[in-house]
Design an enzyme around this catalytic site. Structure first.
Site, PDB file in Angstrom:
ATOM      1  N   CYS A   4       0.701  -1.275  -0.128  1.00  0.00           N
ATOM      2  CA  CYS A   4       0.134  -0.020   0.001  1.00  0.00           C
ATOM      3  C   CYS A   4       0.962   1.277   0.178  1.00  0.00           C
ATOM      4  O   CYS A   4       1.686   1.518   0.848  1.00  0.00           O
ATOM      5  CB  CYS A   4      -1.093  -0.196   1.176  1.00  0.00           C
ATOM      6  SG  CYS A   4      -1.825   1.182   1.487  1.00  0.00           S
ATOM      7  N   HIS A  46      -4.308   0.650   8.243  1.00  0.00           N
ATOM      8  CA  HIS A  46      -4.743   0.639   6.839  1.00  0.00           C
ATOM      9  C   HIS A  46      -6.317   0.176   6.798  1.00  0.00           C
ATOM     10  O   HIS A  46      -6.858  -0.874   7.467  1.00  0.00           O
ATOM     11  CB  HIS A  46      -3.906  -0.684   6.147  1.00  0.00           C
ATOM     12  CG  HIS A  46      -4.333  -0.801   4.785  1.00  0.00           C
ATOM     13  ND1 HIS A  46      -3.844  -0.191   3.793  1.00  0.00           N
ATOM     14  CD2 HIS A  46      -5.367  -1.408   4.302  1.00  0.00           C
ATOM     15  CE1 HIS A  46      -4.374  -0.246   2.457  1.00  0.00           C
ATOM     16  NE2 HIS A  46      -5.664  -1.516   2.918  1.00  0.00           N
ATOM     17  N   THR A  95      -8.049   6.393  -6.066  1.00  0.00           N
ATOM     18  CA  THR A  95      -6.896   5.850  -6.978  1.00  0.00           C
ATOM     19  C   THR A  95      -6.039   5.173  -6.080  1.00  0.00           C
ATOM     20  O   THR A  95      -5.142   4.278  -6.416  1.00  0.00           O
ATOM     21  CB  THR A  95      -6.235   6.850  -7.868  1.00  0.00           C
ATOM     22  OG1 THR A  95      -5.699   8.088  -7.029  1.00  0.00           O
ATOM     23  CG2 THR A  95      -6.908   7.480  -8.808  1.00  0.00           C
ATOM     24  N   HIS A  98      -6.231   3.188   0.259  1.00  0.00           N
ATOM     25  CA  HIS A  98      -5.997   3.266   1.896  1.00  0.00           C
ATOM     26  C   HIS A  98      -6.837   4.699   2.135  1.00  0.00           C
ATOM     27  O   HIS A  98      -6.447   5.732   1.520  1.00  0.00           O
ATOM     28  CB  HIS A  98      -4.383   3.531   1.980  1.00  0.00           C
ATOM     29  CG  HIS A  98      -4.163   3.720   3.500  1.00  0.00           C
ATOM     30  ND1 HIS A  98      -3.156   3.076   4.038  1.00  0.00           N
ATOM     31  CD2 HIS A  98      -4.491   4.700   4.338  1.00  0.00           C
ATOM     32  CE1 HIS A  98      -3.107   3.509   5.468  1.00  0.00           C
ATOM     33  NE2 HIS A  98      -3.893   4.280   5.556  1.00  0.00           N
ATOM     34  N   HIS A 100      -8.239   7.877   2.646  1.00  0.00           N
ATOM     35  CA  HIS A 100      -7.860   9.258   2.962  1.00  0.00           C
ATOM     36  C   HIS A 100      -8.712  10.355   2.691  1.00  0.00           C
ATOM     37  O   HIS A 100      -9.711  10.147   1.959  1.00  0.00           O
ATOM     38  CB  HIS A 100      -6.477   9.584   1.973  1.00  0.00           C
ATOM     39  CG  HIS A 100      -6.969   9.155   0.318  1.00  0.00           C
ATOM     40  ND1 HIS A 100      -6.992   7.797  -0.064  1.00  0.00           N
ATOM     41  CD2 HIS A 100      -7.116  10.052  -0.410  1.00  0.00           C
ATOM     42  CE1 HIS A 100      -7.053   7.880  -1.242  1.00  0.00           C
ATOM     43  NE2 HIS A 100      -7.343   9.243  -1.585  1.00  0.00           N
TER      44      HIS A 100
END
Ligand code: AMP
Ligand code: ZN
Length: 114
Positions: A4, A46, A95, A98, A100
């Site tokens: 990741c 994560h 895209t 994780h 965000h």
């Protein structure tokens, strides 16, 4: 998580321009800024997307949203305002898998979003 991108940024394996860090939250400047201020805020755990937020991990979300007004004040755009964006999944334009939040500021944004 091994492959990741944002986990690698959090643990320093990939460089970033860090803006803020605590036990729960990591924030860095977006590499392709869409506004004069464009900060990516991620949980230091994560979580792949907003679809995976639940009662066990939502502490990370509240910590992120506690930090946002502090960053806005410190960086001086709290009064003019800002936009917080989460892109989830394919149609949302996510895209990096994780979770965000984009904290964008320094110009006026249009609505509705395209
Ligand atoms: P999203 O499209 O919502 O998944 O957002 C991913 C964001 O990560 C985009 O705005 C990218 O510009 C940003 N990004 C990708 N790689 C990096 C990197 N190495 N450092 C900083 N930001 C990145
Ligand atoms: Zn990750």
């Amino acid at each position: 998580m091994k492959d990741c991108l944002f986990c690698k940024i959090i643990n320093g394996k990939i460089p970033s321009t860090k803006v803020y860090e605590d036990d729960y939250v990591f924030a860095f400047n977006d590499i392709e800024p869409q506004a004069p201020y464009h900060i990516v805020i991620v949980p230091k755990h994560h979580i792949s997307s907003a679809n995976e937020i639940n009662a066990e991990n939502s502490i990370y979300i509240s910590k992120i949203f506690e930090i946002i007004p502090k960053l806005a004040k410190d960086l001086g755009f709290d009064q003019n305002g800002y936009r917080v964006i989460n892109n989830c999944g394919k149609d949302g334009g996510q895209t990096v898998n994780h979770l965000h939040f984009h904290l964008t500021a320094g110009r006026q944004f249009g609505w509705p979003a395209g």
